[in-house]
Write a protein that holds these residues in place. Structure first.
Motif, PDB file in Angstrom:
ATOM      1  N   HIS B  77       1.476 -23.071  -4.920  1.00 36.73           N
ATOM      2  CA  HIS B  77       1.954 -21.748  -5.313  1.00 36.73           C
ATOM      3  C   HIS B  77       1.713 -21.529  -6.793  1.00 36.73           C
ATOM      4  N   VAL B  78       1.712 -20.242  -7.184  1.00 27.55           N
ATOM      5  CA  VAL B  78       1.594 -19.859  -8.590  1.00 27.55           C
ATOM      6  C   VAL B  78       2.875 -19.123  -8.962  1.00 27.55           C
ATOM      7  N   ASN B  79       3.507 -19.552 -10.046  1.00 26.16           N
ATOM      8  CA  ASN B  79       4.681 -18.828 -10.524  1.00 26.16           C
ATOM      9  C   ASN B  79       4.259 -17.468 -11.041  1.00 26.16           C
ATOM     10  N   PHE B  80       4.911 -16.414 -10.548  1.00 25.28           N
ATOM     11  CA  PHE B  80       4.562 -15.050 -10.953  1.00 25.28           C
ATOM     12  C   PHE B  80       5.573 -14.490 -11.957  1.00 25.28           C
ATOM     13  N   GLY B  81       6.389 -15.348 -12.553  1.00 22.42           N
ATOM     14  CA  GLY B  81       7.287 -14.916 -13.622  1.00 22.42           C
ATOM     15  C   GLY B  81       8.507 -14.166 -13.118  1.00 22.42           C
ATOM     16  N   ASP B  82       9.162 -13.440 -14.049  1.00 19.92           N
ATOM     17  CA  ASP B  82      10.384 -12.732 -13.669  1.00 19.92           C
ATOM     18  C   ASP B  82      10.196 -11.219 -13.749  1.00 19.92           C
ATOM     19  N   ASN B  83       8.951 -10.790 -13.955  1.00 21.20           N
ATOM     20  CA  ASN B  83       8.685  -9.351 -14.033  1.00 21.20           C
ATOM     21  C   ASN B  83       7.480  -9.063 -13.151  1.00 21.20           C
ATOM     22  N   PHE B  84       7.756  -8.706 -11.897  1.00 17.12           N
ATOM     23  CA  PHE B  84       6.648  -8.370 -11.001  1.00 17.12           C
ATOM     24  C   PHE B  84       7.085  -7.192 -10.144  1.00 17.12           C
ATOM     25  N   ASP B  85       6.257  -6.138 -10.117  1.00 22.93           N
ATOM     26  CA  ASP B  85       6.616  -4.915  -9.403  1.00 22.93           C
ATOM     27  C   ASP B  85       6.293  -5.060  -7.915  1.00 22.93           C
ATOM     28  N   MET B  86       7.327  -5.333  -7.139  1.00 25.95           N
ATOM     29  CA  MET B  86       7.127  -5.576  -5.704  1.00 25.95           C
ATOM     30  C   MET B  86       6.802  -4.289  -4.958  1.00 25.95           C
ATOM     31  N   ASN B  87       7.303  -3.146  -5.447  1.00 24.84           N
ATOM     32  CA  ASN B  87       7.027  -1.890  -4.742  1.00 24.84           C
ATOM     33  C   ASN B  87       5.550  -1.532  -4.814  1.00 24.84           C
ATOM     34  N   THR B  88       4.988  -1.664  -6.018  1.00 26.68           N
ATOM     35  CA  THR B  88       3.562  -1.359  -6.167  1.00 26.68           C
ATOM     36  C   THR B  88       2.726  -2.342  -5.361  1.00 26.68           C
ATOM     37  N   TYR B  89       3.131  -3.616  -5.408  1.00 24.47           N
ATOM     38  CA  TYR B  89       2.379  -4.624  -4.657  1.00 24.47           C
ATOM     39  C   TYR B  89       2.448  -4.332  -3.154  1.00 24.47           C
ATOM     40  N   ASN B  90       3.612  -3.866  -2.698  1.00 28.04           N
ATOM     41  CA  ASN B  90       3.765  -3.532  -1.280  1.00 28.04           C
ATOM     42  C   ASN B  90       2.823  -2.386  -0.898  1.00 28.04           C
ATOM     43  N   GLU B  91       2.694  -1.407  -1.777  1.00 26.59           N
ATOM     44  CA  GLU B  91       1.761  -0.306  -1.516  1.00 26.59           C
ATOM     45  C   GLU B  91       0.320  -0.828  -1.497  1.00 26.59           C
ATOM     46  N   LEU B  92       0.019  -1.744  -2.418  1.00 22.85           N
ATOM     47  CA  LEU B  92      -1.322  -2.328  -2.441  1.00 22.85           C
ATOM     48  C   LEU B  92      -1.616  -3.039  -1.112  1.00 22.85           C
ATOM     49  N   LEU B  93      -0.635  -3.780  -0.601  1.00 24.30           N
ATOM     50  CA  LEU B  93      -0.834  -4.509   0.655  1.00 24.30           C
ATOM     51  C   LEU B  93      -1.219  -3.556   1.785  1.00 24.30           C
ATOM     52  N   LYS B  94      -0.623  -2.355   1.789  1.00 17.46           N
ATOM     53  CA  LYS B  94      -0.950  -1.379   2.845  1.00 17.46           C
ATOM     54  C   LYS B  94      -2.415  -0.958   2.738  1.00 17.46           C
ATOM     55  N   LEU B  95      -2.914  -0.804   1.500  1.00 13.85           N
ATOM     56  CA  LEU B  95      -4.308  -0.401   1.310  1.00 13.85           C
ATOM     57  C   LEU B  95      -5.261  -1.539   1.656  1.00 13.85           C
ATOM     58  N   VAL B  96      -4.892  -2.745   1.205  1.00 16.69           N
ATOM     59  CA  VAL B  96      -5.756  -3.907   1.386  1.00 16.69           C
ATOM     60  C   VAL B  96      -5.871  -4.284   2.865  1.00 16.69           C
ATOM     61  N   ASN B  97      -4.775  -4.108   3.596  1.00 14.27           N
ATOM     62  CA  ASN B  97      -4.778  -4.461   5.014  1.00 14.27           C
ATOM     63  C   ASN B  97      -4.982  -3.232   5.894  1.00 14.27           C
ATOM     64  N   GLY B  98      -5.241  -2.087   5.262  1.00 15.01           N
ATOM     65  CA  GLY B  98      -5.425  -0.860   6.017  1.00 15.01           C
ATOM     66  C   GLY B  98      -6.762  -0.224   5.704  1.00 15.01           C
ATOM     67  N   PRO B  99      -6.728   0.972   5.099  1.00 17.83           N
ATOM     68  CA  PRO B  99      -7.967   1.743   4.957  1.00 17.83           C
ATOM     69  C   PRO B  99      -9.044   1.079   4.103  1.00 17.83           C
ATOM     70  N   HIS B 100      -8.674   0.148   3.211  1.00 18.94           N
ATOM     71  CA  HIS B 100      -9.685  -0.414   2.316  1.00 18.94           C
ATOM     72  C   HIS B 100      -9.922  -1.909   2.531  1.00 18.94           C
ATOM     73  N   SER B 101      -9.635  -2.387   3.747  1.00 17.28           N
ATOM     74  CA  SER B 101      -9.789  -3.820   4.003  1.00 17.28           C
ATOM     75  C   SER B 101     -11.244  -4.268   3.849  1.00 17.28           C
ATOM     76  N   ALA B 102     -12.188  -3.347   4.004  1.00 23.11           N
ATOM     77  CA  ALA B 102     -13.601  -3.739   3.904  1.00 23.11           C
ATOM     78  C   ALA B 102     -13.945  -4.271   2.515  1.00 23.11           C
ATOM     79  N   LEU B 103     -13.237  -3.827   1.493  1.00 25.65           N
ATOM     80  CA  LEU B 103     -13.513  -4.322   0.141  1.00 25.65           C
ATOM     81  C   LEU B 103     -13.014  -5.756  -0.030  1.00 25.65           C
ATOM     82  N   PHE B 104     -12.109  -6.168   0.868  1.00 27.06           N
ATOM     83  CA  PHE B 104     -11.426  -7.427   0.644  1.00 27.06           C
ATOM     84  C   PHE B 104     -11.726  -8.496   1.703  1.00 27.06           C
ATOM     85  N   TYR B 105     -11.594  -8.125   2.965  1.00 25.27           N
ATOM     86  CA  TYR B 105     -11.589  -9.210   3.951  1.00 25.27           C
ATOM     87  C   TYR B 105     -12.455  -9.028   5.171  1.00 25.27           C
ATOM     88  N   GLN B 106     -12.806  -7.832   5.585  1.00 27.55           N
ATOM     89  CA  GLN B 106     -13.553  -7.750   6.836  1.00 27.55           C
ATOM     90  C   GLN B 106     -14.623  -6.687   6.784  1.00 27.55           C
TER      91      GLN B 106
END
Lengths: 281, 106
Positions: B77-106
């Motif tokens: 694991h990598v320590n991500f510190g004590d300041n990380f915006d989980m809401n923005t990251y959650n929105e990113l996950l929707k894009l990465v695993n949804g409409p824009h997955s082709a840029l990342f994984y499939q």
């Protein structure tokens, strides 16, 4: 075409700079304006471009030639070699070799960089994609450790944004890979260009509900409803959008497709849950 | 340069489809009990990490194998510190695993 003035993209830098002496300066292949772009990329994007290009051809992503790139990833390995350090960096989509030169190249600065870039460390890399040993690697201009991990989120979002900007809004986008960048870009502008820019323009002087010209009628109707300022911060439920558009003959399926299309183009977003929608204008 | 073995960025919603696969999971540490670290996923769901190291900061990115829809076996694991915006990251996950997955994984 004023909307495409280079200064608008000064902060991003991933669009080609329009140089006044472009005509005279375009001797030789490519044109040097491409040297000034910086693209945020994933390893997967580069690998896909590499598969599509020949061994000596330039890499092209979304119709734009790739030269300078930036990526964020985790160091997998780091070893000293010939006055520099060879890094393997994984960005979760793939792994890329990065060649980093170390200022001075003396043992002390080398040891310091090796300590800074230990395996498992997140780094931001700026560099140039170069042919290397039959494949390609990234010759870096700068590598620095990431301390605020929101940068990981940011880089992924920037990659998506630049991809949409270059590829999506353009009906000519599919063909752009085969033509020179200016040509693809010109066709993009001629075909109506970047809907978001137009919307920002409209929003400045006109009511927010004005849909960008050329938008598909169902999307425009949906956008009008979810952009209604009386709907409040919570947005409009998808069921309400459907029932209000049913008289116009739009099925639920079409409304939902329109909502997702609007979301992809950054015209709409979901609020408290995935069923409540609001326009961005 | 290769993209043969991606470790997709996933949230809670993707875990059930990724059993047996290596993933990257970012969460907030809620409790540590022996070898099990309880984390909150970016969407707030609970996930258990079968840990092999000590988590030192509130946020962390775990690389590991999905055991079941609520459990990941840690590789590192990598320590991500004590300041990380989980809401923005959650929105990113929707894009990465949804409409824009082709840029990342499939």
């Amino acid at each position: 075409m004023a909307m495409f003035d280079a200064h608008q993209f000064a902060g991003g830098g991933f669009m080609p700079t329009q140089q006044p002496d472009q005509g005279m300066g375009a001797s030789g292949k490519g044109g040097r304006h491409n040297e000034q772009t910086l693209r945020a990329v994933t390893v997967r994007q580069m690998v896909t471009a590499l598969d599509a290009a020949g061994p000596d051809q330039d890499l092209v992503i979304d119709g734009a030639e790739l030269s300078n790139v930036t990526l964020v990833g985790k160091v997998v390995s780091a070893e000293e070699s010939g006055g520099g350090i060879n890094l393997a960096v994984s960005d979760s989509t793939g792994t890329v070799d990065v060649r980093a030169y170390v200022d001075g190249g003396d043992q002390q600065s080398m040891a310091q960089k090796l300590a800074e870039w230990q395996p498992g460390t997140y780094v931001r890399v700026y560099g140039h994609v170069r042919p290397f040993g039959g494949g390609r690697n990234v010759q870096s201009f700068a590598v620095r450790a990431v301390h605020d991990f929101n940068e990981v989120t940011y880089h992924c979002l920037q990659t998506i944004f630049q991809h949409i900007h270059l590829a999506k809004g353009s009906p000519a986008g599919g063909a752009a890979g085969a033509v020179k960048q200016e040509a693809g870009f010109g066709a993009f502008a001629a075909a109506g260009g970047w809907p978001q820019q137009q919307q920002f323009g409209a929003a400045a002087g006109a009511p927010a509900a004005a849909a960008p010209p050329g938008m598909e009628p169902c999307q425009a109707a949906v956008l009008k409803i979810i952009s209604d300022p009386t709907a409040g911060e919570g947005g409009v439920h998808v069921n309400d959008v459907c029932s209000r558009l049913a008289p116009q003959g739009y099925t639920r399926q079409r409304v939902e497709a329109a909502l997702y299309a609007l979301q992809n183009e950054a015209h709409a977003f979901t609020t408290s849950d995935d069923s409540h929608w609001k326009g961005t204008a | 340069m290769n993209a043969d073995a991606p470790t997709p960025r996933v949230g809670f919603a993707q875990l059930k489809n990724m059993i047996g696969r290596r993933v990257l999971f970012v969460g907030r540490v809620e409790s540590m009990d022996g070898g099990v670290v309880r984390m909150a996923a970016p969407d707030g769901s609970k996930v258990s990490i079968q840990a092999n190291s000590t988590f030192e900061t509130p946020f962390a990115e775990v690389q590991g194998t999905v055991v079941d829809p609520q459990t990941i076996r840690e590789e590192s694991h990598v320590n991500f510190g004590d300041n990380f915006d989980m809401n923005t990251y959650n929105e990113l996950l929707k894009l990465v695993n949804g409409p824009h997955s082709a840029l990342f994984y499939q």
